[in-house]
Write an enzyme that holds these catalytic residues in place. Sequence first.
Site, PDB file in Angstrom:
ATOM      1  N   SER A  88     -26.920  12.017   2.592  1.00 41.42           N
ATOM      2  CA  SER A  88     -27.188  10.842   3.413  1.00 41.42           C
ATOM      3  C   SER A  88     -25.955   9.946   3.383  1.00 41.42           C
ATOM      4  O   SER A  88     -25.166   9.991   2.423  1.00 41.42           O
ATOM      5  CB  SER A  88     -28.398  10.066   2.870  1.00 41.42           C
ATOM      6  OG  SER A  88     -28.530   8.802   3.506  1.00 41.42           O
TER       7      SER A  88
ATOM      8  N   TYR B 154     -32.644   6.068  -4.315  1.00 37.91           N
ATOM      9  CA  TYR B 154     -32.365   7.161  -3.384  1.00 37.91           C
ATOM     10  C   TYR B 154     -30.861   7.397  -3.297  1.00 37.91           C
ATOM     11  O   TYR B 154     -30.378   8.532  -3.330  1.00 37.91           O
ATOM     12  CB  TYR B 154     -32.943   6.810  -2.013  1.00 37.91           C
ATOM     13  CG  TYR B 154     -32.791   7.879  -0.952  1.00 37.91           C
ATOM     14  CD1 TYR B 154     -33.496   9.070  -1.036  1.00 37.91           C
ATOM     15  CD2 TYR B 154     -31.961   7.673   0.145  1.00 37.91           C
ATOM     16  CE1 TYR B 154     -33.365  10.043  -0.060  1.00 37.91           C
ATOM     17  CE2 TYR B 154     -31.827   8.642   1.131  1.00 37.91           C
ATOM     18  CZ  TYR B 154     -32.536   9.820   1.028  1.00 37.91           C
ATOM     19  OH  TYR B 154     -32.396  10.783   2.005  1.00 37.91           O
TER      20      TYR B 154
END
Length: 319
Positions: free
Chosen positions: A168, A180
């Site tokens: 990401s 995350y």
Amino acid sequence: MWAAAPVLLLLLLLLLPLARRGAARLEPAGRAVLITGCDSGFGHLLALRLHRLGFTVFAGCLCPGGDGARRLQREAGGAGRLRVLRLDVTRARDVRAAKELVLSHLPERGFWGLVNNAGISTFGETGWLPMETYEKFADVNLLGSIRTTLAFLPLLRKYKGRIVFMSSIIAYFTVGNGIYSMTKAAIEKFCDALRLEMKKFGVQVCIIQPGNYARSTKIQPPLSAEEIWSELSEEEKAVYNKEYIQERANFFNSILSEGSTNGSEVVDAMVDALTSPAPKARYMVAKLKEKALVFVCALFPTVVMDSVLSYALSKVKLA
């Protein structure tokens, strides 16, 4: 010697696109690919795309009897080239069983690709989340990908295949979801080491870096201030006020609502990583403003990025 380095680098950058265009693309028929996290989102879309292209697809699902897995089988038309299997990447026995299934149903050209797509996400400042949540995220997003990779490395080396990892742009910076971000930054470093080590075996390693596709994957549902507050420890409640929690929840949920619904853009990159004769090491699939943030993070001093993000984040004062 060193004076010529910039010229050589420029020539390399100019020749790479020509190399990608010059060679023929891969023939999918008779090649197997295993994908994790196919219950929904990118994994689900990729399984269907690869099946249509002619690959033999092993679609790992957390819930093989769930709605997502059943829908995947229906959409594939019940063809024998797509098999849904139970695969919880945090369970070693699931990974072993997946490998045994793949070995017993290998098509004639063998095992071509592993796509480490499974992942989870949540929102919260560092002290808001208990240690058990950090352990779970590390186990799914980081160790889960490592677990499947180690299991399938012998096959990938044998058939000179591809390994694709879902990362990401959040690997570069964080906007309230540091838990995350840390797992994606870690998987990038794992991939960097693996990519160099696998070159001698003819195995290609690629990283996919999507921007905000929250509405395509539903990996992160919106969170209300009440939900966040109820999960805080008494020590954290003594530090943060409800107005601050509400503002942060509104900020993060607004980011989720802006996410792209066109998940096929990310799937296009994943397919290219698996089929291109000269795949990229990294595929950044993001909006221009998201790429600009990555650019600032990579090239400017940390204090610049901190200033940008601090301005964007909460301005509500703590009690």
